[in-house]
Design a protein around this motif. Structure first.
Motif, PDB file in Angstrom:
ATOM      1  N   TYR A  16      -2.042   0.790 -13.447  1.00 20.69           N
ATOM      2  CA  TYR A  16      -1.976   1.309 -12.082  1.00 20.69           C
ATOM      3  C   TYR A  16      -2.046   0.174 -11.067  1.00 20.69           C
ATOM      4  O   TYR A  16      -2.728  -0.823 -11.280  1.00 20.69           O
ATOM      5  CB  TYR A  16      -3.116   2.293 -11.818  1.00 20.69           C
ATOM      6  N   LYS A  17      -1.303   0.348  -9.971  1.00 16.75           N
ATOM      7  CA  LYS A  17      -1.345  -0.571  -8.831  1.00 16.75           C
ATOM      8  C   LYS A  17      -1.613   0.259  -7.589  1.00 16.75           C
ATOM      9  O   LYS A  17      -1.362   1.463  -7.570  1.00 16.75           O
ATOM     10  CB  LYS A  17      -0.011  -1.296  -8.655  1.00 16.75           C
ATOM     11  N   GLU A  18      -2.087  -0.413  -6.547  1.00 15.91           N
ATOM     12  CA  GLU A  18      -2.314   0.283  -5.283  1.00 15.91           C
ATOM     13  C   GLU A  18      -1.254  -0.143  -4.272  1.00 15.91           C
ATOM     14  O   GLU A  18      -1.041  -1.332  -4.044  1.00 15.91           O
ATOM     15  CB  GLU A  18      -3.699  -0.030  -4.712  1.00 15.91           C
ATOM     16  N   ALA A  19      -0.577   0.829  -3.695  1.00 14.84           N
ATOM     17  CA  ALA A  19       0.324   0.591  -2.572  1.00 14.84           C
ATOM     18  C   ALA A  19      -0.507   0.775  -1.312  1.00 14.84           C
ATOM     19  O   ALA A  19      -1.155   1.814  -1.132  1.00 14.84           O
ATOM     20  CB  ALA A  19       1.494   1.570  -2.588  1.00 14.84           C
ATOM     21  N   ARG A  20      -0.530  -0.243  -0.478  1.00 13.18           N
ATOM     22  CA  ARG A  20      -1.323  -0.206   0.758  1.00 13.18           C
ATOM     23  C   ARG A  20      -0.376  -0.140   1.948  1.00 13.18           C
ATOM     24  O   ARG A  20       0.646  -0.822   1.961  1.00 13.18           O
ATOM     25  CB  ARG A  20      -2.188  -1.446   0.834  1.00 13.18           C
ATOM     26  N   VAL A  21      -0.733   0.674   2.919  1.00 14.71           N
ATOM     27  CA  VAL A  21       0.098   0.820   4.111  1.00 14.71           C
ATOM     28  C   VAL A  21      -0.763   0.707   5.360  1.00 14.71           C
ATOM     29  O   VAL A  21      -1.949   1.028   5.350  1.00 14.71           O
ATOM     30  CB  VAL A  21       0.859   2.170   4.118  1.00 14.71           C
ATOM     31  N   GLY A  22      -0.138   0.249   6.420  1.00 14.33           N
ATOM     32  CA  GLY A  22      -0.806   0.159   7.713  1.00 14.33           C
ATOM     33  C   GLY A  22       0.176   0.541   8.796  1.00 14.33           C
ATOM     34  O   GLY A  22       1.396   0.409   8.637  1.00 14.33           O
ATOM     35  N   VAL A  23      -0.334   1.026   9.911  1.00 10.68           N
ATOM     36  CA  VAL A  23       0.518   1.413  11.030  1.00 10.68           C
ATOM     37  C   VAL A  23      -0.147   0.990  12.340  1.00 10.68           C
ATOM     38  O   VAL A  23      -1.366   1.034  12.477  1.00 10.68           O
ATOM     39  CB  VAL A  23       0.809   2.939  11.035  1.00 10.68           C
ATOM     40  N   VAL A  24       0.683   0.533  13.265  1.00 10.82           N
ATOM     41  CA  VAL A  24       0.271   0.269  14.642  1.00 10.82           C
ATOM     42  C   VAL A  24       1.028   1.286  15.487  1.00 10.82           C
ATOM     43  O   VAL A  24       2.251   1.396  15.381  1.00 10.82           O
ATOM     44  CB  VAL A  24       0.650  -1.164  15.091  1.00 10.82           C
ATOM     45  N   TYR A  25       0.306   2.025  16.297  1.00  8.12           N
ATOM     46  CA  TYR A  25       0.914   3.090  17.087  1.00  8.12           C
ATOM     47  C   TYR A  25       0.361   3.013  18.496  1.00  8.12           C
ATOM     48  O   TYR A  25      -0.845   2.923  18.685  1.00  8.12           O
ATOM     49  CB  TYR A  25       0.588   4.454  16.465  1.00  8.12           C
ATOM     50  N   GLU A  26       1.259   3.004  19.466  1.00  7.41           N
ATOM     51  CA  GLU A  26       0.845   2.968  20.859  1.00  7.41           C
ATOM     52  C   GLU A  26       1.218   4.296  21.502  1.00  7.41           C
ATOM     53  O   GLU A  26       2.388   4.537  21.819  1.00  7.41           O
ATOM     54  CB  GLU A  26       1.527   1.806  21.582  1.00  7.41           C
ATOM     55  N   PRO A  27       0.243   5.188  21.663  1.00 13.13           N
ATOM     56  CA  PRO A  27       0.561   6.513  22.220  1.00 13.13           C
ATOM     57  C   PRO A  27       0.903   6.447  23.706  1.00 13.13           C
ATOM     58  O   PRO A  27       0.458   5.551  24.414  1.00 13.13           O
ATOM     59  CB  PRO A  27      -0.712   7.320  21.995  1.00 13.13           C
ATOM     60  N   ASP A  28       1.704   7.372  24.134  1.00  8.10           N
ATOM     61  CA  ASP A  28       2.034   7.544  25.545  1.00  8.10           C
ATOM     62  C   ASP A  28       1.730   9.003  25.857  1.00  8.10           C
ATOM     63  O   ASP A  28       2.487   9.903  25.492  1.00  8.10           O
ATOM     64  CB  ASP A  28       3.508   7.229  25.789  1.00  8.10           C
ATOM     65  N   TRP A  29       0.591   9.225  26.503  1.00  4.52           N
ATOM     66  CA  TRP A  29       0.126  10.592  26.716  1.00  4.52           C
ATOM     67  C   TRP A  29       1.021  11.374  27.660  1.00  4.52           C
ATOM     68  O   TRP A  29       0.990  12.592  27.674  1.00  4.52           O
ATOM     69  CB  TRP A  29      -1.317  10.589  27.202  1.00  4.52           C
TER      70      TRP A  29
END
Length: 70
Positions: A16-29
């Motif tokens: 088994y391996k681990e897939a790692r993910v990340g996200v940068v999100y800039e909301p506009d309300w």
């Protein structure tokens, strides 16, 4: 600015391996909640099977305003 991380285990021939993910999100309300308007919002996704530390450095580095390209 929102930064998030997650991971999932997946099987390989070597185990088994681990897939790692990340996200940068800039909301506009003030953005309309339509698919067209939300498609224009800033979202950056990163994925790796490498180290957690390198993923965190990459994602957090992109979240720092002076390091971003516009």
């Amino acid at each position: 600015m929102a930064v998030a991380f997650d991971g999932v285990m997946f099987p390989t021939r070597e185990g088994y391996k681990e897939a790692r993910v990340g996200v940068v999100y800039e909301p506009d309300w003030g953005c309309a909640r339509t698919p067209e308007a939300e498609a224009g919002l800033r979202k950056e996704y990163f994925a790796t099977t490498g180290s957690r530390e390198s993923l965190v450095r990459e994602v957090c580095g992109r979240a720092v305003p002076e390091r971003r390209e516009r």
